[in-house]
Motif scaffolding. Structure first.
Motif, PDB file in Angstrom:
ATOM      1  N   LEU A  68       1.198  -1.216   0.068  1.00  0.00           N
ATOM      2  CA  LEU A  68      -0.509   0.266  -0.169  1.00  0.00           C
ATOM      3  C   LEU A  68       0.686   1.701  -0.436  1.00  0.00           C
ATOM      4  N   GLY A  69       0.763   2.317  -0.203  1.00  0.00           N
ATOM      5  CA  GLY A  69       0.592   3.567  -0.144  1.00  0.00           C
ATOM      6  C   GLY A  69       2.139   3.667  -1.355  1.00  0.00           C
ATOM      7  N   PHE A  70       3.533   4.646  -1.316  1.00  0.00           N
ATOM      8  CA  PHE A  70       3.724   4.607  -1.617  1.00  0.00           C
ATOM      9  C   PHE A  70       5.054   3.293  -1.537  1.00  0.00           C
ATOM     10  N   GLY A  71       5.084   2.617  -0.753  1.00  0.00           N
ATOM     11  CA  GLY A  71       5.614   1.247  -0.945  1.00  0.00           C
ATOM     12  C   GLY A  71       5.324   0.131  -2.009  1.00  0.00           C
ATOM     13  N   GLU A  72       4.086   0.182  -2.157  1.00  0.00           N
ATOM     14  CA  GLU A  72       3.550  -0.005  -3.041  1.00  0.00           C
ATOM     15  C   GLU A  72       4.117   0.543  -4.434  1.00  0.00           C
ATOM     16  N   LEU A  73       4.223   1.628  -4.369  1.00  0.00           N
ATOM     17  CA  LEU A  73       4.792   2.064  -6.161  1.00  0.00           C
ATOM     18  C   LEU A  73       6.734   2.020  -6.026  1.00  0.00           C
ATOM     19  N   PHE A  74       7.003   1.710  -5.026  1.00  0.00           N
ATOM     20  CA  PHE A  74       8.544   1.801  -5.132  1.00  0.00           C
ATOM     21  C   PHE A  74       8.469   0.011  -5.779  1.00  0.00           C
ATOM     22  N   GLU A  75       8.181  -0.842  -4.787  1.00  0.00           N
ATOM     23  CA  GLU A  75       7.836  -2.155  -5.394  1.00  0.00           C
ATOM     24  C   GLU A  75       7.620  -2.534  -7.491  1.00  0.00           C
ATOM     25  N   LEU A  76       6.334  -1.822  -7.486  1.00  0.00           N
ATOM     26  CA  LEU A  76       5.528  -1.765  -8.845  1.00  0.00           C
ATOM     27  C   LEU A  76       7.614  -1.340  -9.781  1.00  0.00           C
ATOM     28  N   TYR A  77       8.138   0.055  -9.081  1.00  0.00           N
ATOM     29  CA  TYR A  77       8.590   0.262 -10.399  1.00  0.00           C
ATOM     30  C   TYR A  77      10.355  -0.354 -10.801  1.00  0.00           C
ATOM     31  N   LEU A  78      10.452  -0.872  -9.051  1.00  0.00           N
ATOM     32  CA  LEU A  78      11.625  -1.918  -9.179  1.00  0.00           C
ATOM     33  C   LEU A  78      11.652  -3.154 -10.104  1.00  0.00           C
ATOM     34  N   GLN A  79      10.915  -3.394  -9.429  1.00  0.00           N
ATOM     35  CA  GLN A  79      10.127  -5.233 -10.741  1.00  0.00           C
ATOM     36  C   GLN A  79      10.218  -5.003 -11.596  1.00  0.00           C
ATOM     37  N   ASN A  80       9.434  -3.518 -12.434  1.00  0.00           N
ATOM     38  CA  ASN A  80       9.631  -3.874 -13.400  1.00  0.00           C
ATOM     39  C   ASN A  80      10.896  -2.948 -13.864  1.00  0.00           C
ATOM     40  N   PHE A  81      11.893  -2.363 -13.017  1.00  0.00           N
ATOM     41  CA  PHE A  81      12.986  -2.014 -14.098  1.00  0.00           C
ATOM     42  C   PHE A  81      12.476   0.067 -13.846  1.00  0.00           C
ATOM     43  N   LEU A  82      12.078   0.052 -13.702  1.00  0.00           N
ATOM     44  CA  LEU A  82      10.967   1.398 -14.496  1.00  0.00           C
ATOM     45  C   LEU A  82      12.152   2.667 -13.547  1.00  0.00           C
ATOM     46  N   MET A  83      13.326   3.128 -14.058  1.00  0.00           N
ATOM     47  CA  MET A  83      14.023   3.272 -13.163  1.00  0.00           C
ATOM     48  C   MET A  83      14.069   4.824 -12.871  1.00  0.00           C
ATOM     49  N   GLU A  84      13.193   5.358 -14.085  1.00  0.00           N
ATOM     50  CA  GLU A  84      13.293   6.486 -13.578  1.00  0.00           C
ATOM     51  C   GLU A  84      11.657   6.804 -13.034  1.00  0.00           C
ATOM     52  N   GLU A  85      10.994   5.899 -13.261  1.00  0.00           N
ATOM     53  CA  GLU A  85       9.918   6.583 -12.257  1.00  0.00           C
ATOM     54  C   GLU A  85       9.661   6.498 -10.698  1.00  0.00           C
ATOM     55  N   PHE A  86      11.121   5.230 -10.960  1.00  0.00           N
ATOM     56  CA  PHE A  86      11.743   5.086  -9.230  1.00  0.00           C
ATOM     57  C   PHE A  86      12.746   6.332  -8.488  1.00  0.00           C
ATOM     58  N   TRP A  87      13.303   6.891  -8.597  1.00  0.00           N
ATOM     59  CA  TRP A  87      13.850   7.831  -8.347  1.00  0.00           C
ATOM     60  C   TRP A  87      12.731   9.316  -8.730  1.00  0.00           C
ATOM     61  N   ALA A  88      12.336   9.935  -9.509  1.00  0.00           N
ATOM     62  CA  ALA A  88      10.844  10.045  -9.479  1.00  0.00           C
ATOM     63  C   ALA A  88      10.099  10.278  -8.134  1.00  0.00           C
ATOM     64  N   LEU A  89       9.880   9.411  -7.910  1.00  0.00           N
ATOM     65  CA  LEU A  89       9.026   9.023  -6.984  1.00  0.00           C
ATOM     66  C   LEU A  89      10.271   9.186  -5.600  1.00  0.00           C
ATOM     67  N   VAL A  90      11.283   9.048  -5.554  1.00  0.00           N
ATOM     68  CA  VAL A  90      11.600   9.030  -4.598  1.00  0.00           C
ATOM     69  C   VAL A  90      12.325  10.487  -3.871  1.00  0.00           C
ATOM     70  N   PHE A  91      12.241  10.287  -5.131  1.00  0.00           N
ATOM     71  CA  PHE A  91      12.742  12.621  -4.914  1.00  0.00           C
ATOM     72  C   PHE A  91      11.506  13.393  -4.878  1.00  0.00           C
ATOM     73  N   VAL A  92      10.232  12.834  -5.167  1.00  0.00           N
ATOM     74  CA  VAL A  92       9.232  13.314  -4.853  1.00  0.00           C
ATOM     75  C   VAL A  92       8.507  13.260  -3.509  1.00  0.00           C
ATOM     76  N   VAL A  93       9.291  12.171  -3.473  1.00  0.00           N
ATOM     77  CA  VAL A  93       9.162  12.190  -1.237  1.00  0.00           C
ATOM     78  C   VAL A  93       9.714  13.110  -0.345  1.00  0.00           C
ATOM     79  N   PHE A  94      10.928  12.389  -0.903  1.00  0.00           N
ATOM     80  CA  PHE A  94      11.906  13.691  -0.565  1.00  0.00           C
ATOM     81  C   PHE A  94      11.314  15.270  -0.372  1.00  0.00           C
TER      82      PHE A  94
END
Length: 252
Positions: free
Chosen positions: A202-228
């Motif tokens: 759930l929440g951001f954890g679910e999105l992080f898991e989704l992006y990492l599993q599909n190797f969507l690194m642009e989406e992953f880092w974008a979410l990291v910086f948005v959370v920051f």
């Protein structure tokens, strides 16, 4: 103009610009797939924050963070006050507060899951555990730092215990309480993200898991910086309130 005066004139945000430029160069010419260019990440961040999945994750995260922080405030501040004004409470609770403030609380999240379930309740409990102890410690310190002369003066002028508490002790302890609140917000943000990442449902954890599993690194880092960025804005907002009440510190 001396080198020191030149450094004093450098904008505080310049380091972020330099860091982003270095990231951009590494992303474009470094040949590292895990680090996409910063410009691509920025574009993807703008796209992500407009998606329904992000807004839903933000709502779930905000709910867990809000409830967990509210519980931490309701429990932490009164507990800190009790430890500050009543010696038996300090002797009884101080060891437990020190244990939890220094413990690696991330390791407790898996232990909470069998007790509270794999869901929002565990994340709320994680936020509470991360945030409450620093509130207790700073509130206790604030109460203890109020000058005894102020308390004696209030008693001399006929102040009751209730009046002394609400008009002398609590206002005098306010700078430390607000500092504790700011630090609790920092720890609470860590707690909500860590809890969601460990649960990964759930929440951001679910999105992080989704992006990492599909190797969507642009989406992953974008979410990291948005959370920051969200965490930074939240902490700065508390910091603004804290600075507005700094004048209490000079009156103790």
């Amino acid at each position: 103009m001396t080198p020191r005066s030149l450094l004093d004139r450098v904008p505080s945000g310049l380091s972020l610009v330099v860091w982003a430029a270095v990231w951009e160069l590494i992303g474009r010419f470094g040949g590292v797939d895990l680090i996409p260019p910063m410009s691509s990440i920025a574009v993807k961040a703008v796209e992500i924050v407009q998606t329904d999945s992000f807004l839903e994750a933000l709502a779930v995260t905000a709910q867990a963070f809000g409830i967990g922080m509210a519980l931490a405030i309701v429990v932490g501040i009164p507990l800190g006050v009790a430890m500050g004004v009543w010696r038996p409470a300090e002797k009884l609770l101080n060891v437990w507060v020190n244990i939890f403030i220094s413990a690696p609380l991330t390791a407790l999240v898996p232990a909470l899951m069998p007790l509270l379930g794999i869901g929002q309740t565990t994340v709320i409990a994680t936020v509470f555990l991360f945030a409450v102890w620093v509130l207790v410690i700073d509130t206790q310190a604030g109460i203890r730092h109020v000058g005894s002369s102020l308390v004696d003066m209030a008693r001399l002028f006929g102040g009751t215990r209730t009046q002394i508490f609400f008009k002398v002790l609590l206002p005098g302890a306010l700078p430390e309480i607000l500092t504790g609140l700011r630090l609790a917000v920092v720890r609470g943000v860590k707690g909500v993200v860590i809890g969601q990442i460990i649960i990964a449902l759930l929440g951001f954890g679910e999105l992080f898991e989704l992006y990492l599993q599909n190797f969507l690194m642009e989406e992953f880092w974008a979410l990291v910086f948005v959370v920051f960025a969200l965490a930074f804005v939240l902490v700065e907002a508390v910091g603004v309130v804290e600075r507005r009440f700094d004048f209490y510190a000079g009156s103790r």
